[in-house]
Design a protein around this motif. Structure first.
Motif, PDB file in Angstrom:
ATOM      1  N   VAL A 359     -10.327  11.346  -2.586  1.00 11.83           N
ATOM      2  CA  VAL A 359      -9.940  10.047  -2.105  1.00 11.83           C
ATOM      3  C   VAL A 359      -9.499   9.234  -3.074  1.00 11.83           C
ATOM      4  CG1 VAL A 359     -11.047   7.990  -0.757  1.00 11.83           C
ATOM      5  CG2 VAL A 359     -11.839  10.343  -0.123  1.00 11.83           C
ATOM      6  N   LEU A 360     -10.034   9.068  -4.084  1.00  9.10           N
ATOM      7  CA  LEU A 360      -9.753   8.066  -5.162  1.00  9.10           C
ATOM      8  C   LEU A 360      -8.243   8.483  -5.539  1.00  9.10           C
ATOM      9  CD1 LEU A 360     -10.539   5.704  -6.965  1.00  9.10           C
ATOM     10  CD2 LEU A 360     -11.130   7.539  -8.836  1.00  9.10           C
ATOM     11  N   ASP A 361      -7.961   9.643  -5.768  1.00 12.18           N
ATOM     12  CA  ASP A 361      -6.510  10.084  -6.003  1.00 12.18           C
ATOM     13  C   ASP A 361      -5.532   9.718  -5.411  1.00 12.18           C
ATOM     14  OD1 ASP A 361      -7.805  11.228  -8.400  1.00 12.18           O
ATOM     15  OD2 ASP A 361      -7.504  13.137  -7.888  1.00 12.18           O
ATOM     16  N   ILE A 362      -5.701  10.028  -3.938  1.00  9.77           N
ATOM     17  CA  ILE A 362      -4.749   9.354  -2.787  1.00  9.77           C
ATOM     18  C   ILE A 362      -4.550   8.037  -2.973  1.00  9.77           C
ATOM     19  CG2 ILE A 362      -4.293   9.537  -0.508  1.00  9.77           C
ATOM     20  CD1 ILE A 362      -4.646  12.336  -0.319  1.00  9.77           C
ATOM     21  N   VAL A 363      -5.637   7.403  -2.965  1.00  7.23           N
ATOM     22  CA  VAL A 363      -5.548   5.710  -2.948  1.00  7.23           C
ATOM     23  C   VAL A 363      -4.798   5.446  -4.079  1.00  7.23           C
ATOM     24  CG1 VAL A 363      -6.769   3.739  -3.125  1.00  7.23           C
ATOM     25  CG2 VAL A 363      -7.655   5.247  -1.688  1.00  7.23           C
ATOM     26  N   THR A 364      -5.094   5.890  -5.356  1.00  9.93           N
ATOM     27  CA  THR A 364      -4.342   5.922  -6.743  1.00  9.93           C
ATOM     28  C   THR A 364      -2.636   6.116  -6.342  1.00  9.93           C
ATOM     29  OG1 THR A 364      -6.178   6.146  -7.860  1.00  9.93           O
ATOM     30  CG2 THR A 364      -4.253   6.237  -9.159  1.00  9.93           C
ATOM     31  N   LYS A 365      -2.438   6.960  -5.958  1.00  9.96           N
ATOM     32  CA  LYS A 365      -0.872   7.605  -5.700  1.00  9.96           C
ATOM     33  C   LYS A 365      -0.306   6.919  -4.786  1.00  9.96           C
ATOM     34  CE  LYS A 365      -0.121  11.878  -4.280  1.00  9.96           C
ATOM     35  NZ  LYS A 365      -1.129  12.979  -4.182  1.00  9.96           N
ATOM     36  N   GLU A 366      -0.782   6.452  -3.541  1.00  5.96           N
ATOM     37  CA  GLU A 366      -0.102   6.090  -2.524  1.00  5.96           C
ATOM     38  C   GLU A 366      -0.444   4.388  -2.420  1.00  5.96           C
ATOM     39  OE1 GLU A 366       0.689   8.127   0.857  1.00  5.96           O
ATOM     40  OE2 GLU A 366       0.283  10.023  -0.188  1.00  5.96           O
ATOM     41  N   LEU A 367      -1.363   3.966  -2.755  1.00  5.66           N
ATOM     42  CA  LEU A 367      -2.039   2.226  -2.303  1.00  5.66           C
ATOM     43  C   LEU A 367      -1.987   1.611  -3.451  1.00  5.66           C
ATOM     44  CD1 LEU A 367      -4.408   3.221   0.474  1.00  5.66           C
ATOM     45  CD2 LEU A 367      -1.935   2.868   0.566  1.00  5.66           C
ATOM     46  N   LEU A 368      -2.085   1.936  -4.694  1.00  7.57           N
ATOM     47  CA  LEU A 368      -2.275   1.292  -5.731  1.00  7.57           C
ATOM     48  C   LEU A 368      -0.920   0.466  -6.258  1.00  7.57           C
ATOM     49  CD1 LEU A 368      -4.215   0.153  -8.121  1.00  7.57           C
ATOM     50  CD2 LEU A 368      -3.302   2.101  -9.442  1.00  7.57           C
ATOM     51  N   THR A 369      -1.271  -0.900  -6.375  1.00  7.99           N
ATOM     52  CA  THR A 369      -0.094  -1.807  -7.072  1.00  7.99           C
ATOM     53  C   THR A 369      -0.732  -2.528  -8.103  1.00  7.99           C
ATOM     54  OG1 THR A 369      -0.235  -3.920  -5.709  1.00  7.99           O
ATOM     55  CG2 THR A 369       1.038  -2.103  -4.603  1.00  7.99           C
ATOM     56  N   PRO A 370       0.340  -3.421  -8.957  1.00  4.86           N
ATOM     57  CA  PRO A 370      -0.449  -4.206 -10.045  1.00  4.86           C
ATOM     58  C   PRO A 370      -0.966  -5.481  -9.368  1.00  4.86           C
ATOM     59  CG  PRO A 370       2.005  -3.908 -10.383  1.00  4.86           C
ATOM     60  CD  PRO A 370       1.738  -3.319  -8.987  1.00  4.86           C
ATOM     61  N   LYS A 371      -0.995  -5.703  -8.064  1.00  5.75           N
ATOM     62  CA  LYS A 371      -1.636  -7.036  -7.590  1.00  5.75           C
ATOM     63  C   LYS A 371      -2.701  -6.574  -6.429  1.00  5.75           C
ATOM     64  CE  LYS A 371       1.227  -9.887  -9.596  1.00  5.75           C
ATOM     65  NZ  LYS A 371       0.682 -10.606 -10.845  1.00  5.75           N
ATOM     66  N   GLY A 372      -3.050  -5.326  -6.200  1.00  2.56           N
ATOM     67  CA  GLY A 372      -3.918  -4.964  -5.198  1.00  2.56           C
ATOM     68  C   GLY A 372      -3.850  -3.816  -4.642  1.00  2.56           C
ATOM     69  N   ILE A 373      -4.615  -3.276  -3.618  1.00  2.00           N
ATOM     70  CA  ILE A 373      -4.144  -2.069  -3.087  1.00  2.00           C
ATOM     71  C   ILE A 373      -3.615  -2.276  -1.661  1.00  2.00           C
ATOM     72  CG2 ILE A 373      -5.835  -0.318  -1.987  1.00  2.00           C
ATOM     73  CD1 ILE A 373      -6.137  -0.590  -5.302  1.00  2.00           C
ATOM     74  N   ARG A 374      -2.649  -1.396  -1.364  1.00  2.00           N
ATOM     75  CA  ARG A 374      -1.637  -1.544  -0.207  1.00  2.00           C
ATOM     76  C   ARG A 374      -2.558  -1.459   1.121  1.00  2.00           C
ATOM     77  NH1 ARG A 374       2.383   1.411  -2.931  1.00  2.00           N
ATOM     78  NH2 ARG A 374       3.910   0.427  -3.612  1.00  2.00           N
ATOM     79  N   SER A 375      -2.286  -1.994   1.996  1.00  2.00           N
ATOM     80  CA  SER A 375      -3.022  -1.892   3.467  1.00  2.00           C
ATOM     81  C   SER A 375      -2.544  -0.717   4.301  1.00  2.00           C
ATOM     82  CB  SER A 375      -3.053  -3.092   4.190  1.00  2.00           C
ATOM     83  OG  SER A 375      -1.661  -3.804   4.187  1.00  2.00           O
ATOM     84  N   LEU A 376      -1.463  -0.128   3.471  1.00  2.00           N
ATOM     85  CA  LEU A 376      -0.933   1.157   4.429  1.00  2.00           C
ATOM     86  C   LEU A 376       0.072   1.626   3.380  1.00  2.00           C
ATOM     87  CD1 LEU A 376      -0.433   2.603   6.797  1.00  2.00           C
ATOM     88  CD2 LEU A 376       1.669   1.356   7.588  1.00  2.00           C
ATOM     89  N   SER A 377       0.242   3.115   3.411  1.00  2.00           N
ATOM     90  CA  SER A 377       1.010   3.851   2.505  1.00  2.00           C
ATOM     91  C   SER A 377       2.318   3.812   2.969  1.00  2.00           C
ATOM     92  CB  SER A 377       0.502   5.463   2.210  1.00  2.00           C
ATOM     93  OG  SER A 377       1.351   6.098   1.793  1.00  2.00           O
ATOM     94  N   PRO A 378       3.460   3.776   1.886  1.00  2.00           N
ATOM     95  CA  PRO A 378       5.032   3.582   2.160  1.00  2.00           C
ATOM     96  C   PRO A 378       5.240   4.914   2.835  1.00  2.00           C
ATOM     97  CG  PRO A 378       4.248   3.052  -0.053  1.00  2.00           C
ATOM     98  CD  PRO A 378       3.042   3.366   0.397  1.00  2.00           C
ATOM     99  N   LYS A 379       4.274   5.819   2.645  1.00  2.00           N
ATOM    100  CA  LYS A 379       4.692   7.322   3.528  1.00  2.00           C
ATOM    101  C   LYS A 379       4.243   7.090   4.817  1.00  2.00           C
ATOM    102  CE  LYS A 379       4.197   9.997  -0.738  1.00  2.00           C
ATOM    103  NZ  LYS A 379       3.467  11.062  -1.265  1.00  2.00           N
ATOM    104  N   SER A 380       3.547   6.263   5.021  1.00  2.00           N
ATOM    105  CA  SER A 380       3.292   6.287   6.630  1.00  2.00           C
ATOM    106  C   SER A 380       3.990   5.578   7.491  1.00  2.00           C
ATOM    107  CB  SER A 380       1.650   5.413   6.617  1.00  2.00           C
ATOM    108  OG  SER A 380       0.569   6.370   5.969  1.00  2.00           O
ATOM    109  N   GLY A 381       4.006   5.753   8.687  1.00  2.00           N
ATOM    110  CA  GLY A 381       5.024   5.094   9.751  1.00  2.00           C
ATOM    111  C   GLY A 381       4.365   3.731   9.749  1.00  2.00           C
ATOM    112  N   GLY A 382       5.590   2.731  10.069  1.00  2.00           N
ATOM    113  CA  GLY A 382       5.518   1.402  10.135  1.00  2.00           C
ATOM    114  C   GLY A 382       5.286   0.748   8.873  1.00  2.00           C
ATOM    115  N   TYR A 383       5.385   1.167   7.867  1.00  2.00           N
ATOM    116  CA  TYR A 383       5.077   0.549   6.490  1.00  2.00           C
ATOM    117  C   TYR A 383       6.055  -0.713   6.752  1.00  2.00           C
ATOM    118  CZ  TYR A 383       5.141  -0.350   1.407  1.00  2.00           C
ATOM    119  OH  TYR A 383       5.071  -0.800   0.104  1.00  2.00           O
TER     120      TYR A 383
END
Length: 482
Positions: A359-383
């Motif tokens: 779980v941590l790895d997926i969040v790191t790969k797809e949601l981590l930014t320097p200013k916070g955690i994204r509310s949706l992955s760029p790979k998911s629909g509706g980004y």
């Protein structure tokens, strides 16, 4: 032409009143000065932020004149503006007393500490936490999430207890189906009581379980009883041990943006963080009451947690190793969202270490930014990562890719849980992103959210309680490793 340009001299300054019915405006200095009356209108001042949001953005501003004062090298002049007259010779004293009362903004930590104190709000003998500036009230969920970081992380345990005193009264009124009666809004949201348990759990870690049991033991038992007896009108404990909530018609989670009265994301059914909170609450309270001698209740809660934990893994975990955001019958939300990170961050989790790491790895790969955690992955629909434009456009972007600093608190807690000492330098590097924020927007605070794409611009409310709180909580967690 309606504006009055009249003014009268007062001690070391003037008073003026632009329109009938307005209070007088007093402008005074702590030193003899001369006022030069040069009335001027500055027409058509534009506010680009307001324009971008679709609000009125044009204004004419009036300046009555200027003060001229002799000043020696190295001397400070204190200027005061207010709606009542002041005594100029006391201005310097008042100013210095006010400065001494505040935390100096001379470091990252001090800026956050100063900001934390600004969310405390006392009215009619009750103690609240405002969700943010400039426009938020005291919202129940925000209050419980922000409370540990704004108080315990600063070693202000009495402040925690003081806020909880007001919060406990509101919780009891809610549980007893009486009007809440306090200025705490959205108490009815289904996860609020579970976040309250989490907040008290942080208190237990900061003081002791013994102290927490003496102070909040009864309240914790009553909250669990209320949920287990299915008394909450939108939180149903199913036979599989999971909590079910209906979010189709009304936004019920922290992802609460609505357009035309309908939730933008209707998270409904089994919601991942509700059930992570539930499992954590069951285990924490079981341990707490067992130490207090109530073995019967402890065994009952542990048995419930066994069922809940097993179902949690079956329902939420998918073959890609991350957790579904919500599951409602045959409807499963496969979007990669940050709400699964709580399952790794909390003290008690139904996942084993390998599952947590995935779980941590997926969040790191797809949601981590320097200013916070994204509310949706760029790979998911509706980004939709940019929180800009008029209200409706911003509502659609609010939880669809924007980055939230408060989630970074739980993410970094989860990171330290998995990597322990070896994760310290990574965590410190992540916090550097917020250091820059101390000099923009609201000086010395952290705004509500950031764009999910570079250059990760800060947006929304200029200062947000949960963000400041969670960054402070991570700093406190880090300090325990050194």
């Amino acid at each position: 032409p309606q504006a009055s340009r009249e003014y009268q001299l007062v001690e070391n300054g003037i008073k003026t009143c632009m329109y009938p019915g307005y209070p007088e405006l007093y402008m005074q200095l702590n030193k003899k000065c001369e006022f030069h009356f040069t009335p001027d209108w500055y027409r058509g001042i534009e506010y680009p932020k307001e324009q971008e949001r679709g609000y009125d953005f044009n204004e004419d501003l009036y300046v009555p004149g200027y003060f001229e004062v002799d000043i020696k090298k190295g001397e400070s002049i204190v200027f005061s503006a207010g709606i009542s007259e002041t005594t100029p010779r006391k201005l310097k004293q008042t100013f210095e007393a006010e400065v001494a009362d505040r935390t100096p903004r001379d470091s990252f930590y001090h800026c956050l500490k100063n900001s934390a104190h600004q969310f405390h709000n006392q009215q009619e003998g009750e103690h609240y936490i405002l969700a943010g500036y400039p426009w938020f009230k005291c919202r129940a969920r925000d209050m419980f999430i922000a409370l540990p970081g704004l108080t315990l992380a600063l070693d202000e345990i009495d402040q925690f207890e003081d806020v909880m005193k007001t919060a406990e009264k509101a919780i009891r009124n809610f549980i007893n189906e009486e009007p809440v009666g306090y200025k705490i809004y959205e108490m009815e949201h289904p996860d609020v009581l579970l976040w309250a348990v989490w907040a008290m759990q942080q208190y237990a870690k900061e003081t002791s379980r013994e102290q927490c049991r003496q102070k909040y033991g009864e309240l914790l038992k009553d909250i669990m009883e209320f949920i287990r007896q299915r008394k909450h009108e939108n939180l149903f404990l199913h036979d599989n041990g999971l909590l079910f909530a209906n979010g189709t018609d009304k936004a019920i989670t922290w992802m609460n943006s609505t357009v035309n009265g309908h939730p933008v994301i209707s998270r409904t059914g089994y919601i991942v963080e509700f059930n992570a909170l539930w499992y954590n609450a069951l285990r924490f309270i079981a341990d707490l009451v067992r130490e207090g001698g109530d073995v019967y209740l402890a065994d009952e809660l542990d048995a419930q947690a066994e069922v809940t934990g097993k179902s949690f893994v079956e329902v939420f975990r998918n073959e890609y190793g991350y957790l579904l955001d919500y599951v409602d019958g045959n409807m499963m939300d496969w979007s990669v969202r940050p709400n699964m990170i709580f399952t790794v961050a909390f003290d008690y989790s139904p996942l084993d270490r390998a599952q947590k790491k995935q779980v941590l790895d997926i969040v790191t790969k797809e949601l981590l930014t320097p200013k916070g955690i994204r509310s949706l992955s760029p790979k998911s629909g509706g980004y939709n990562p940019n929180y800009v434009g008029p209200q409706i456009q911003r509502d659609y972007a609010y939880h669809q890719g924007t980055a939230w600093p408060w989630l970074m608190g739980f993410y970094l807690e989860a990171y330290l849980r998995i990597y322990k000492m070896s994760g310290l330098s990574f965590v410190e590097r992540q916090l550097i992103g917020y250091d820059d924020e101390m000099t923009s927007h609201c000086i010395g605070s952290i705004p509500e959210l950031f764009d999910g794409n570079p250059p990760f611009k800060g947006r929304g409310a200029v200062s947000f309680a949960m963000n400041v709180a969670e960054i402070l909580r991570v700093l406190k967690l880090l300090s325990k490793y050194y």
